[in-house]
Design a protein around this motif. Structure first.
Motif, PDB file in Angstrom:
ATOM      1  N   ALA A 266      -4.708  -2.808  -2.442  1.00  0.00           N
ATOM      2  CA  ALA A 266      -4.858  -3.689  -3.609  1.00  0.00           C
ATOM      3  C   ALA A 266      -4.682  -2.863  -4.864  1.00  0.00           C
ATOM      4  O   ALA A 266      -5.627  -2.314  -5.416  1.00  0.00           O
ATOM      5  CB  ALA A 266      -6.230  -4.354  -3.586  1.00  0.00           C
ATOM      6  N   THR A 267      -3.450  -2.747  -5.332  1.00  0.00           N
ATOM      7  CA  THR A 267      -3.139  -1.913  -6.491  1.00  0.00           C
ATOM      8  C   THR A 267      -3.630  -2.556  -7.774  1.00  0.00           C
ATOM      9  O   THR A 267      -4.222  -3.637  -7.775  1.00  0.00           O
ATOM     10  CB  THR A 267      -1.623  -1.689  -6.578  1.00  0.00           C
ATOM     11  N   ALA A 268      -3.352  -1.883  -8.864  1.00  0.00           N
ATOM     12  CA  ALA A 268      -3.807  -2.373 -10.164  1.00  0.00           C
ATOM     13  C   ALA A 268      -3.188  -3.714 -10.532  1.00  0.00           C
ATOM     14  O   ALA A 268      -3.589  -4.343 -11.515  1.00  0.00           O
ATOM     15  CB  ALA A 268      -3.474  -1.345 -11.255  1.00  0.00           C
ATOM     16  N   ASN A 299       1.878   2.774  -4.235  1.00  0.00           N
ATOM     17  CA  ASN A 299       0.625   3.278  -4.804  1.00  0.00           C
ATOM     18  C   ASN A 299      -0.554   2.679  -4.037  1.00  0.00           C
ATOM     19  O   ASN A 299      -0.617   1.465  -3.824  1.00  0.00           O
ATOM     20  CB  ASN A 299       0.513   2.898  -6.280  1.00  0.00           C
ATOM     21  N   LEU A 300      -1.458   3.549  -3.615  1.00  0.00           N
ATOM     22  CA  LEU A 300      -2.664   3.105  -2.936  1.00  0.00           C
ATOM     23  C   LEU A 300      -3.882   3.468  -3.760  1.00  0.00           C
ATOM     24  O   LEU A 300      -3.886   4.468  -4.483  1.00  0.00           O
ATOM     25  CB  LEU A 300      -2.775   3.755  -1.553  1.00  0.00           C
ATOM     26  N   LEU A 301      -4.923   2.650  -3.656  1.00  0.00           N
ATOM     27  CA  LEU A 301      -6.211   2.947  -4.251  1.00  0.00           C
ATOM     28  C   LEU A 301      -7.096   3.624  -3.209  1.00  0.00           C
ATOM     29  O   LEU A 301      -6.780   3.622  -2.012  1.00  0.00           O
ATOM     30  CB  LEU A 301      -6.877   1.656  -4.744  1.00  0.00           C
ATOM     31  N   ALA A 302      -8.182   4.186  -3.638  1.00  0.00           N
ATOM     32  CA  ALA A 302      -9.167   4.704  -2.688  1.00  0.00           C
ATOM     33  C   ALA A 302      -9.801   3.519  -1.960  1.00  0.00           C
ATOM     34  O   ALA A 302     -10.135   2.508  -2.579  1.00  0.00           O
ATOM     35  CB  ALA A 302     -10.230   5.519  -3.426  1.00  0.00           C
ATOM     36  N   GLU A 339      -8.254   9.225  -1.983  1.00  0.00           N
ATOM     37  CA  GLU A 339      -7.823   9.465  -3.360  1.00  0.00           C
ATOM     38  C   GLU A 339      -6.640   8.556  -3.693  1.00  0.00           C
ATOM     39  O   GLU A 339      -5.688   8.443  -2.915  1.00  0.00           O
ATOM     40  CB  GLU A 339      -7.410  10.927  -3.527  1.00  0.00           C
ATOM     41  N   ALA A 340      -6.713   7.891  -4.829  1.00  0.00           N
ATOM     42  CA  ALA A 340      -5.615   7.028  -5.258  1.00  0.00           C
ATOM     43  C   ALA A 340      -4.365   7.866  -5.505  1.00  0.00           C
ATOM     44  O   ALA A 340      -4.434   9.040  -5.869  1.00  0.00           O
ATOM     45  CB  ALA A 340      -6.009   6.270  -6.518  1.00  0.00           C
TER      46      ALA A 340
END
Length: 370
Positions: A266-268, A299-302, A339-340
């Motif tokens: 769930a990215t920004a 891009n991945l989130l933590a 880590e993102a």
């Protein structure tokens, strides 16, 4: 007046005679006993069927003509059944019928046709079983020959392993790098591919990695036609499961994509205000048809991450042991992205034929930070 009365008498007599003849003929045909004058003959009563002889005539039935009182063509039909179903109130009702024709006194069967009948009636492949055959003769009513018994050993159709190939706009029409579709049944092929954004939708189907023989679209986009110049067309951008049936000369494309799911995915971009956005929305991966692996760089989130099919929880994989690259079908476990950042994620699965054999117990994955 006398002349008129005579005409009426003659007409009435003719009508009476006609009715009388019809009645007598009806009684003659429906009431008179009609039988087969002799038994059915067969070229072989014991057969071991094989794929090598599936296109050969393996058995010939023949019988004498049945004489009905009326001189009209007699229609003949083979009835084939198992011993358990030829007695009682439902006798022969489950039999397989093979139409022969009018005044035709013999019928040959190909190996593949007799094998299908045997298997459909419950005989087990590679084991000897018994079939019972009789001939039905039909005119205004039906009469039957004495049954004969056959000893039949059917075969199990083997899967012919091999590939056909799918060159198209999605990969620059290079036959050397075209997606391969693998045989899952005899003459039936399955594979996966992704149409990248901005690429064309046309493709062909080739039996080898050359252009000596190929299929294009026939009467419709779903029909295969040998050496047709008309391209097949995919529905649009995205990933698909492709199935090709060379037995029926048809093909299908079903939207199909493995994806990553979980808070880490769930990215920004999530602005829906959904606290479980990451678990409710998969991010689809693309299929690398040369590596036969699903991939995504994103891009991945933590947070947690696992895999599911077609943005749905019906088929999903999670790790029983997150310290390994092995993921397990319907496992509640997930990987933890500490880590993102930008990651390349791969998912590799050995799907033989999900429609009939289901999904494998395990698959593998990699998660690499770029």
């Amino acid at each position: 007046m006398k002349k008129y009365i005579n005409k009426l008498f003659v007409l009435g007599s003719l009508l009476f005679l006609g009715t009388s003849c019809e009645t007598e003929n009806a009684e003659a045909t429906t009431l008179k006993t009609v039988t087969f004058p002799a038994n059915v003959e067969v070229s072989a009563s014991t057969l071991v069927l094989t794929e090598d002889t599936q296109d050969d005539s393996v058995i010939l039935f023949s019988w004498p003509a049945v004489k009905f009182p009326v001189g009209a063509p007699v229609n003949y039909t083979l009835q084939i059944d198992v011993i358990a179903d030829i007695t009682g109130p439902t006798a022969w009702q489950k039999s397989k019928r093979v139409e022969v024709g009018e005044d035709v006194l013999s019928k040959a069967l190909l190996g593949k046709d007799l094998n299908k009948i045997a298997v459909d009636l419950g005989l087990l492949p590679n084991l000897a079983g018994k079939l019972v055959v009789r001939v039905e003769a039909s005119l205004d009513h039906k009469v039957y020959s004495n049954p004969i018994t056959l000893n039949i050993t059917p075969y199990e159709r083997s899967v012919v392993f091999g590939d056909i190939f799918m060159p198209g706009s999605y990969q620059g029409w290079s036959i050397e790098t075209a997606a391969a579709l693998t045989a899952i049944q005899k003459g039936v092929y399955q594979g996966y591919m992704t149409v990248p954004a901005g690429q064309g939708l046309g493709f062909k189907l080739n039996k080898e990695r050359n252009w000596a023989q190929f299929y294009g679209a026939g009467a419709t986009n779903s029909d295969l036609k040998d050496m047709s110049d008309t391209d097949f067309g995919l529905p649009g951008e995205g990933s698909y499961q492709i199935k090709v049936n060379l037995n029926t000369l048809k093909w299908t494309a079903t939207p199909y994509a493995w994806g990553i799911v979980g808070p880490a995915s769930a990215t920004a971009d999530q602005t829906a205000g959904d606290a479980n956005y990451g678990w409710n929305h998969s991010v689809p991966m693309s299929y690398d048809h040369q590596a036969k692996t699903w991939k995504i760089t994103t891009n991945l989130l933590a947070g947690a991450l696992k895999f599911r099919l077609n943005d749905n929880w019906t088929v999903n994989y999670g790790p029983a042991d997150p310290s390994t690259n092995t993921i397990n079908l319907d496992n509640g476990g997930a990987y933890t992205i500490g880590e993102a950042g930008t990651y390349e994620v791969t998912f590799t699965i050995n799907e033989v034929d999900p429609a009939t054999t289901g999904y494998p117990a395990t698959a593998t994955c990699t998660i690499v930070k770029k």
